[in-house]
Design a protein around this motif. Structure first.
Motif, mmCIF file in Angstrom:
data_model
loop_
_atom_site.group_PDB
_atom_site.id
_atom_site.type_symbol
_atom_site.label_atom_id
_atom_site.label_comp_id
_atom_site.label_asym_id
_atom_site.label_seq_id
_atom_site.Cartn_x
_atom_site.Cartn_y
_atom_site.Cartn_z
ATOM 1 N N ASN A 1 54.516 -45.413 -34.324
ATOM 2 C CA ASN A 1 55.880 -45.621 -34.824
ATOM 3 C C ASN A 1 56.911 -44.859 -33.994
ATOM 4 O O ASN A 1 57.788 -44.199 -34.522
ATOM 5 C CB ASN A 1 55.992 -45.220 -36.295
ATOM 6 N N GLU A 2 56.746 -44.878 -32.681
ATOM 7 C CA GLU A 2 57.679 -44.247 -31.740
ATOM 8 C C GLU A 2 57.730 -42.721 -31.829
ATOM 9 O O GLU A 2 58.620 -42.098 -31.287
ATOM 10 C CB GLU A 2 59.100 -44.827 -31.882
ATOM 11 N N THR A 3 56.826 -42.091 -32.544
ATOM 12 C CA THR A 3 56.757 -40.622 -32.567
ATOM 13 C C THR A 3 55.382 -40.186 -32.084
ATOM 14 O O THR A 3 54.405 -40.920 -32.218
ATOM 15 C CB THR A 3 56.982 -40.052 -33.980
ATOM 16 N N ASN A 4 55.320 -39.010 -31.526
ATOM 17 C CA ASN A 4 54.036 -38.450 -31.126
ATOM 18 C C ASN A 4 53.387 -37.820 -32.339
ATOM 19 O O ASN A 4 53.990 -36.973 -32.996
ATOM 20 C CB ASN A 4 54.212 -37.391 -30.036
ATOM 21 N N GLU A 5 52.191 -38.206 -32.620
ATOM 22 C CA GLU A 5 51.423 -37.611 -33.703
ATOM 23 C C GLU A 5 50.293 -36.812 -33.101
ATOM 24 O O GLU A 5 49.747 -37.176 -32.059
ATOM 25 C CB GLU A 5 50.862 -38.686 -34.642
ATOM 26 N N PHE A 6 49.944 -35.734 -33.748
ATOM 27 C CA PHE A 6 48.864 -34.877 -33.284
ATOM 28 C C PHE A 6 47.755 -34.937 -34.324
ATOM 29 O O PHE A 6 47.949 -34.562 -35.476
ATOM 30 C CB PHE A 6 49.397 -33.446 -33.120
ATOM 31 N N LEU A 7 46.620 -35.464 -33.906
ATOM 32 C CA LEU A 7 45.499 -35.683 -34.796
ATOM 33 C C LEU A 7 44.402 -34.666 -34.510
ATOM 34 O O LEU A 7 44.034 -34.462 -33.353
ATOM 35 C CB LEU A 7 44.944 -37.093 -34.594
ATOM 36 N N ILE A 8 43.899 -34.053 -35.574
ATOM 37 C CA ILE A 8 42.744 -33.157 -35.463
ATOM 38 C C ILE A 8 41.560 -33.887 -36.069
ATOM 39 O O ILE A 8 41.632 -34.400 -37.179
ATOM 40 C CB ILE A 8 42.980 -31.829 -36.202
ATOM 41 N N ASP A 9 40.480 -33.906 -35.336
ATOM 42 C CA ASP A 9 39.264 -34.609 -35.742
ATOM 43 C C ASP A 9 38.130 -33.583 -35.766
ATOM 44 O O ASP A 9 37.772 -33.027 -34.733
ATOM 45 C CB ASP A 9 38.979 -35.714 -34.723
ATOM 46 N N VAL A 10 37.600 -33.333 -36.965
ATOM 47 C CA VAL A 10 36.548 -32.326 -37.128
ATOM 48 C C VAL A 10 35.327 -32.988 -37.745
ATOM 49 O O VAL A 10 35.435 -33.713 -38.730
ATOM 50 C CB VAL A 10 37.013 -31.165 -38.042
#
Length: 179
Positions: free
Chosen positions: A87-96
């Motif tokens: 959606n035109e924003t940078n998202e930061f995903l954490i995957d554990v």
């Protein structure tokens, strides 16, 4: 800032189950003074991760060092981090992954106490790794190789995603999961 490294160190010292981390670390590297960015593990490893700009919880924007958090997450051996365009924003995903359980969370969707806990977890992880590097030659080699692998992946592949405006197949899978 809500995360105070020295308070965290004092909390570890006061914790019967965790105080050995501080005792071993200080025996090997000297007294734990200063902030995160003054620590050997930060300067030798974590500082080499390019921080990213990403969507944060609006009410917490001034409460944390978000660049430091992105570096700590990216440097972790216990989680994977991805910077995504959604959606035109940078998202930061954490995957554990923990055993049979896999948890994926966007930083923009987690609570302040969870973010504070992430700082603690990732700092303690780096301190433990630095101890192992100093104490065991075989562990040292394995950790240094893993550090190189994690750093290379982050700086060469994941950071370029927002710039290239296209997604690697794994990012497409993650976006499908998030939608």
């Amino acid at each position: 800032m809500l995360f105070n490294f020295q308070k965290f160190i004092n909390d570890l010292r006061d914790n019967k189950e965790k105080k050995d981390v501080v005792l071993k670390y200080e025996k090997l590297f000297g007294e734990l003074t200063g902030e995160v960015k003054d620590q050997i593990w930060y300067n030798e490893f974590v500082s080499h991760f390019i921080p990213v700009d990403y969507n944060k919880p609006e009410e917490l924007i001034k409460d944390f060092d978000w660049n430091l958090l992105s570096q700590l997450v990216a440097a972790s051996f216990s989680s994977d981090a991805f910077c995504l365009i959604k959606n035109e924003t940078n998202e930061f995903l954490i995957d554990v992954e923990n055993g049979d359980t896999r948890v994926k969370k966007l930083i923009s969707e987690i609570w302040g106490f969870q973010i504070l806990r992430l700082f603690e977890i990732y700092c303690e992880e780096q301190m433990n790794l630095q101890i192992l590097i100093a104490e065991d030659e075989k562990e040292r080699e394995a950790i240094l190789k893993q550090r190189e692998k994690v750093l290379k992946r982050w700086n060469n592949e994941l950071i370029s995603i927002p710039i290239k405006k296209h997604l690697h197949p794994i990012e497409n899978e993650i976006l499908s999961f998030l939608d």
